[in-house]
Design a protein around this motif. Sequence first.
Motif, short mmCIF file in Angstrom:
data_model
loop_
_atom_site.label_atom_id
_atom_site.label_comp_id
_atom_site.label_asym_id
_atom_site.label_seq_id
_atom_site.Cartn_x
_atom_site.Cartn_y
_atom_site.Cartn_z
N SER A 49 26.48 -17.79 63.92
CA SER A 49 25.18 -18.44 63.74
C SER A 49 24.97 -18.83 62.28
O SER A 49 24.41 -19.90 61.98
CB SER A 49 24.04 -17.51 64.18
OG SER A 49 24.11 -17.29 65.56
N GLN A 62 20.02 -20.92 70.53
CA GLN A 62 20.32 -19.91 71.52
C GLN A 62 19.05 -19.53 72.28
O GLN A 62 19.05 -19.38 73.49
CB GLN A 62 20.87 -18.69 70.77
CG GLN A 62 21.25 -17.54 71.64
CD GLN A 62 21.95 -16.46 70.80
OE1 GLN A 62 22.04 -16.56 69.59
NE2 GLN A 62 22.48 -15.46 71.47
N ASP A 85 23.92 -23.47 69.47
CA ASP A 85 24.17 -22.04 69.29
C ASP A 85 24.00 -21.35 70.64
O ASP A 85 22.88 -21.16 71.11
CB ASP A 85 23.20 -21.47 68.26
CG ASP A 85 23.66 -20.10 67.77
OD1 ASP A 85 24.59 -19.53 68.37
OD2 ASP A 85 23.08 -19.60 66.77
MG LIG Z 1 24.34 -15.73 66.73
#
Ligand SMILES: [Mg+2]
Lengths: 823, 227
Positions: free
Chosen positions: B46, B91, B167
């Motif tokens: 990330s 994400q 992500d």
């Molecule tokens: Mg991550």
Amino acid sequence: MIASIFRSVLRQTRRHPLYVGLNIFGLALGIGVFLTLTLLVRYEYSFNAGFTDADRLARMDERWSMPGTTPYESADVSFRAVPFFKQDFPEIEEVVTFTKTNLYVQKNGQFTHFAGQTTDPAFFRMLSLRFLHGNPATALTRPDGLVLSQRTAMTLFGKYDVLGKIVEINRSGQKTIQVVTGILAAPPSPGLLDDVDMLLPVTPQERLTRSCFRFWGSSCGEILLKFRRPEDIASVNARLFDFVNTRAAGPADDDVSLGPAPTKTYTLSIVPILKMHFHDVNVEDTDNSVEQYVIDSIGLIGLLALILGCANAVNLATARAGLRAREVALRKTLGAPRHVLFGQFMGEAMVVSLVAGLCGLAFCEAFTPAIASITGEAIRVDYGFIGLLLPLVIISSGLASGVYPALVLSGYQPAAILAATRMPAGGRRAALLRNGLVVGQFSIAICIVICTLVIDRQTSFMRNADRGYVRSGLLIGQQMHSQDIGLQRRMMDTLRAIPGVTSVTLGELEPNPHSLTRTTFLHEGSKGRIKVQMLRDRVSSDYRDTYQPHLLAGRWFDAEHGQDDGPSNEEFENGNGNWNVIINSKAARAFGFEKADDAVGKILRTDAKHFTIIGVIEDIRFSSPRESISPEILFFSSLQRIAFDNPVPAVRFSGVTRMLMAERLDRAWRTLLPDVASHFAPADELMETYYSGDERRGNLFTLGAVAALLIACLGLYGLAAFAAARRVHEIGIRKTLGATAGQTLVLLLQDFLKPVFVACFMACPVSWLLMRQWLNGFDERIALSPALFLLAIGGAALIATCTVLGQTLHLARAEPARALRAE
Amino acid sequence: MLIQLSHIQRLYRSDEVETTALQDIELGIGHGEFVAIMGPSGCGKSTLLNILGTIDRPTAGSYRFGGEELTHLKEAALAKFRRENLGYIFQSFNLIDELTIEENIELALIYRTIPKSERRSRVAHAMDRVGIAHRARHYPSQLSGGQQQRAAIARAIVGQPRLILADEPTGNLDTENGTQVMDILQTLNDEGATIIMVTHSPSHADLAKRRVDMLDGQIVISVRNAI
Ligand SMILES: [Mg+2]
Ligand SMILES: Nc1ncnc2c1ncn2[C@@H]1O[C@H](COP(=O)(O)OP(=O)(O)OP(=O)(O)O)[C@@H](O)[C@H]1O
């Protein structure tokens, strides 16, 4: 339960010191301001309330409505009616006269001034006054009796027990020997006896000679009455019209009476002493009065401060509720019933309110001396009263600030909370409430700020307004108590000889005049017969150079013109003849002259006397700015033939400091009048009482405005902090999507300040109405200019911006990656 | 080369501990590539994506995009760079709760000077592509995880960016939804967008054209998938 509530509050404080601190501080400030202002309001409402049988006590006022003038009410009245009251009204139990006199005690050539009252022996019985020493029943039965206030006894003798001591009293030159027959205990409440240092009996000689005891048209002091029952006041009041018509009527040429139809110009009216403090605003010859609505507004400000504090608490608590949502959800999942949670949160609000209440009391202790010195009122923190009020305040503000947040919190649905990724803000309804509260808070605060600005402008406008004469470089002396032309001439010459004096004059009126004489004059012109009652003044040669009034038309008096000189009092009462006079512009207008020039050369008449107007001057303001200027007529005396009646000398000087000049003048005065205290003072000092009241109340409004703004800003700050915490994530997203720091800043500021701007638009009309009403009470007043409103709005917006700017900047500058991590 | 990272380092200093999230990263990515980044939790994926997306700055090293050095740019210039070149898929979706799906997607356009009507049509088109047009007026909390992820993708593509960073776009989704998302990404790649995607799923990684493995802040291997 209690323990768990306290524990929870403590934990909250540790975890979110900012929110809890703002909450308590805001509420405490609100409570402190509320308590303090309540003390003040209670004090103002307590005037005269402490006297025994206060509801049966009253004062007799006169109302005059003379042609050409605004009707007025006066507390100083004729005593001619006194003997008739008990005869005509069995409801009246007691009547006394109560006359203010200036007393001096001379010691080693130094004069000390005391505020005296002459009254009748029944006075102490009527008010059931307590003495520290002496017998109230007999204290004033002997003509040389003298009753001292505690403070005066201390000033004169350094102790209270001074019965039988001798005091030589000097009443403007007339000396008497008095024997102390009583020491008055502190009065039970503020009012009638405020600032009374000494009480003396009315002498039998005074009763026979003083004109106010003999003539209906003359006045010198107050009449106090005691009725048998409170309801008698109204019934006697209703019969006073007939009383005046029977008792004050007489033939037209009779001096004692008021002519065949006295009620055409004159009536009596009773003012209960409980209402005096507020009623006296519109009564002449009274002091220490205040508009009731001003006091009510101050009380309202106190209440608003409390409401602001509570609103703050509600606001922060609902905002903070979001932080506790998970806790609530978990508790509920574990089986806690809603009402238990509700009780818990209510209890916490109560604890916060309790803490705030105690801090508020501390604030109150700190504010009260300040308020006392600003207002000049003897208020103190009265624990008997606070002890009753404070618990009520704590409970009601606890309830007010706790119910809604407790309902919100205990009403959370666990599933929704636990499933959500972020803390809930309480939905759109709660957001609306929060913004609504901020709007309300700022509306109130801005409203108070606008009022404060207007009051401030008006008071300084009044102070600085042109009063028709030049105040700087001018010193005004004491009344001379003399009809002796030789003495008056010597006074002029002595004062004129002092180095630094450029001109000297005598006048019968001065700033804050000691007495007013009015006579009705008549003019027959193109508009028919017009009668105007005019205030009379007499001035000497150098009046124009000394006071420097503005001559609008015509010419000034001149000793060379024989017709300018006069008339004497004698000639005015009985004679006939022709004289020249100057009138003020108000009089010129009252007689129907469109321009000042039109008045010049015209004739005014009263009885067989004719007066030619030779000049018109700009209105001179010697009276309170609340009163309208009277039409005025000026006579002239060159001091060759005609003496003044109790004149007041005035001096224009230059090249010397005011202090030094006053000292020289006082010294010169003593060489001529050693027995009369001399105090040459500037006009502003003499008129101070007219202005200081409004200024002091203006200061109170300023304090109220600061408190209200502060509380409102605390609320806004708390909300911004909360919103900032909640929106970190959102701002991260926006910035990732390409928003710049500047754009983000604008977005956030807009959101934070929107309620403040809405508040501005709500506050304006309300304060406009309030202030128009207030300004209407003044004869000369400022316009309600939009600039004042804009200034208040701008100021509030600026303060609000500063309040949220720190957090907004911090938030707008945050690195997006960090913001997105913050959960 | 569209992207050239050299000697990229990212340190986190907190109190006494110093964490090296990225160390000496060398990576070049060409136009139209589809890169999958894999590695164990905490290895710096990330962080790398954040630096590529310019929402985080490297402690040291150089980041060139289309030949232009980005590490020295001011905040405002970076914001401009992001809105013109990047699409970001998080994400955890990162939709704004107070805005409708439509408004959330429009957010990617309002910081540019695009007329309202055109914004409207582009938003509608993006929603059609990911199949959530019927949810336009809903709030994020009223949507399922898969729908929210597709909304997030719509927001990433509505600005027609040259580079899409994702992500773990499939991390919170079931197999079927995951496959749908991968289909969308592949279509976008076929249309010319460069895509860099972090994933834990080997099967999704296999759908990319190239795979980069990371460990402890370093790139251990970079292989091109056979197509
Ligand atoms: Mg991550
Ligand atoms: N703001 C920060 N402060 C301190 N350390 C950080 C910070 N952000 C990340 N780290 C550390 O940097 C390292 C890399 O973190 P990163 O979020 O890039 O991991 P990741 O590979 O994405 O893991 P995951 O697969 O679990 O998402 C981790 O050890 C993490 O603890």
